[in-house]
Design an enzyme around this catalytic site. Sequence first.
Site, PDB file in Angstrom:
ATOM      1  CB  CYS A   1      -0.917   0.000   1.206  1.00  0.00           C
ATOM      2  SG  CYS A   1      -0.004   0.063   2.735  1.00  0.00           S
TER       3      CYS A   1
ATOM      4  CD  GLU B   1      -4.537  -0.408  -4.134  1.00  0.00           C
ATOM      5  OE1 GLU B   1      -5.697  -0.733  -3.852  1.00  0.00           O
ATOM      6  OE2 GLU B   1      -3.622  -0.365  -3.286  1.00  0.00           O
TER       7      GLU B   1
HETATM    8  P1  NAD Z   1      -9.307  -7.085   0.452  1.00  0.00           P
HETATM    9  O1  NAD Z   1     -10.057  -5.850   0.768  1.00  0.00           O
HETATM   10  O2  NAD Z   1      -9.775  -7.918  -0.687  1.00  0.00           O
HETATM   11  O3  NAD Z   1      -9.300  -8.061   1.729  1.00  0.00           O
HETATM   12  C1  NAD Z   1      -8.862  -7.625   2.991  1.00  0.00           C
HETATM   13  C2  NAD Z   1      -9.621  -8.377   4.067  1.00  0.00           C
HETATM   14  O4  NAD Z   1     -11.008  -8.028   3.977  1.00  0.00           O
HETATM   15  C3  NAD Z   1      -9.549  -9.895   3.900  1.00  0.00           C
HETATM   16  O5  NAD Z   1      -9.423 -10.478   5.166  1.00  0.00           O
HETATM   17  C4  NAD Z   1     -10.872 -10.246   3.222  1.00  0.00           C
HETATM   18  O6  NAD Z   1     -11.334 -11.523   3.570  1.00  0.00           O
HETATM   19  C5  NAD Z   1     -11.807  -9.171   3.740  1.00  0.00           C
HETATM   20  N1  NAD Z   1     -12.817  -8.746   2.769  1.00  0.00           N
HETATM   21  C6  NAD Z   1     -12.724  -8.754   1.417  1.00  0.00           C
HETATM   22  N2  NAD Z   1     -13.846  -8.248   0.867  1.00  0.00           N
HETATM   23  C7  NAD Z   1     -14.658  -7.904   1.878  1.00  0.00           C
HETATM   24  C8  NAD Z   1     -15.960  -7.347   1.940  1.00  0.00           C
HETATM   25  N3  NAD Z   1     -16.650  -7.060   0.856  1.00  0.00           N
HETATM   26  N4  NAD Z   1     -16.502  -7.131   3.156  1.00  0.00           N
HETATM   27  C9  NAD Z   1     -15.823  -7.439   4.276  1.00  0.00           C
HETATM   28  N5  NAD Z   1     -14.576  -7.978   4.271  1.00  0.00           N
HETATM   29  C10 NAD Z   1     -14.002  -8.217   3.090  1.00  0.00           C
HETATM   30  O7  NAD Z   1      -7.772  -6.674   0.289  1.00  0.00           O
HETATM   31  P2  NAD Z   1      -6.564  -7.603  -0.176  1.00  0.00           P
HETATM   32  O8  NAD Z   1      -6.708  -7.862  -1.641  1.00  0.00           O
HETATM   33  O9  NAD Z   1      -6.403  -8.746   0.736  1.00  0.00           O
HETATM   34  O10 NAD Z   1      -5.322  -6.620   0.085  1.00  0.00           O
HETATM   35  C11 NAD Z   1      -4.915  -5.654  -0.833  1.00  0.00           C
HETATM   36  C12 NAD Z   1      -5.515  -4.312  -0.501  1.00  0.00           C
HETATM   37  O11 NAD Z   1      -5.172  -3.932   0.830  1.00  0.00           O
HETATM   38  C13 NAD Z   1      -4.948  -3.199  -1.380  1.00  0.00           C
HETATM   39  O12 NAD Z   1      -6.009  -2.343  -1.738  1.00  0.00           O
HETATM   40  C14 NAD Z   1      -3.951  -2.493  -0.486  1.00  0.00           C
HETATM   41  O13 NAD Z   1      -3.697  -1.156  -0.816  1.00  0.00           O
HETATM   42  C15 NAD Z   1      -4.635  -2.610   0.831  1.00  0.00           C
HETATM   43  N6  NAD Z   1      -3.700  -2.444   1.933  1.00  0.00           N
HETATM   44  C16 NAD Z   1      -3.738  -1.261   2.592  1.00  0.00           C
HETATM   45  C17 NAD Z   1      -2.850  -1.025   3.628  1.00  0.00           C
HETATM   46  C18 NAD Z   1      -2.855   0.297   4.332  1.00  0.00           C
HETATM   47  O14 NAD Z   1      -2.105   0.435   5.282  1.00  0.00           O
HETATM   48  N7  NAD Z   1      -3.649   1.263   3.947  1.00  0.00           N
HETATM   49  C19 NAD Z   1      -1.926  -2.010   4.000  1.00  0.00           C
HETATM   50  C20 NAD Z   1      -1.929  -3.223   3.307  1.00  0.00           C
HETATM   51  C21 NAD Z   1      -2.825  -3.427   2.272  1.00  0.00           C
END
Ligand code: NAD
Length: 485
Positions: free
Chosen positions: A282, A376
Amino acid sequence: MKYGAVKNFINGNFITINSDRMFPVISPSDGTFLTELPCSSASDLNLAVSASAAAFQSLSKTPIKERVQVFFRYKFLLEKNIDELAALGSEENGKTIGESIAEIEKCIELTEFACSLPQLVTGEILEVSKGVECRCEKVPLGVVASIVPFNFPTMVPNWTIPNAIALGNCMIIKPSEKVPLSLGKIALLLKEAGLPDGVFNIVHGDAEIVNAICDHPGIEAVSFVGSTKAAQMVYRRATQNLKRCLALGGAKNHLLVLPDATPDMTAQNVTASMSGCAGQRCMAASMMIGVGTIDHIVEKICAEARKLVPGTNLGAVINKASKERIERYINEAERDGAKILVDGRNAVVSGKEHGTYVGPTVIDNVRPDMVIAKEEIFGPVICIIRTNTIDEALAIENTNPYGNAASVFTQNGGAARYVMEKASAGMLGVNIGVPVPREPFSFGGWNESKFGVGDITGKSSIEFWTKLKKSTVKWNPEAGINWMS
Ligand code: NAD
């Protein structure tokens, strides 16, 4: 299947999850079928909440100096097990072993910070009038939840585990269904370090169990890290249920490169920022905005990018869908008139043909209105936009909806200061490609990169994981009764 089916970790034991809804867990590095993940039900979550609530009764009565002793031991166990943890993280996430080792080293730093919490959470006391004392202390919330993404199987969980627990809370964590294995090993290390059963619990699943967490009346606070869309949904749902919530979302980070930037250093930083962890950070550089004549730096960036070899010093992206999505963005940009200087499409690693790799990609002549400049990408891709002035560059940075990070590369202090003042992001850098604040400073973006007040790590996290108890005490009869009584 290389490992047994994924289990929950509740009250100190691994528990089978009975479910028909299964996710395969595939190694992005070579396509190995690692395990399958059954989705937990509301009753599995109830078990975890009950175990946490019971453990909270004694944890909250344990002095913080005693609680952090577990984390001193946990830090040494992370060090002792660094190779095993790094291998597992690399296998399930696809990052290189070097990146995985760096991730565990960051977990160690996060744990060191938690060990220092007793020095930071002393309360306040003041005699506010003769014989009357006010006292203010930080007390734990109770049962809290942490929902984490795939891109750092151990670091993001350790943003929350040591601080929340050292501050007296019991935690239920919901790992990413894409990388569920590392947290099982972390659970064993916490147990070995002496963490009482029930203080740390793992509940696996997808969005359905996240919703159940947001709705559960026994959970006081929810921290979330993931995409912006999910962060918004979790923030809305948890706060609607009157819970405390901090939800970190996605990002689109801009690096401003001025003509006086040191060419070699800038090229190395820009390339490392866009390609580290295959661009799945991120804090990764996604957009580079060149101000004025920067062709000499672009040439060097291309040379640096060409040194990256998928499967050797560049890891895989998380899955086939992600690889296809990234390549679709590149195709669209090319169709819309951008120039692909280094092309990472169709990367295949010999001997790992089932791995999901995208090679390093440098795209020039990108315009701010192109889709690739707005969304992104989460892959090893840097897009270059050309501008004539710093204000033009800042206008592009300012109008992007996210706000995790922004950096400027220059030797001019005044110009750097101007960018720091005007950029609209929570974490800023000068001559640094990945401006992550290190402990005791806190991590957190602005705008659509974070919903909620405060940050998730460092000193700021203390406010999130505790509530204030204020006591007013009168022992001295001389204090009498007055207008304050
Ligand atoms: P994601 O949003 O798909 O999933 C993250 C978590 O949320 C997982 O545990 C997943 O099971 C859950 N989830 C997924 N969809 C959901 C929904 N509709 N409702 C509730 N929960 C849900 O993210 P990812 O693909 O695992 O990770 C990548 C993303 O995370 C990127 O957008 C990245 O920028 C972000 N990220 C942000 C930070 C930060 O500090 N801002 C840090 C790391 C990653």
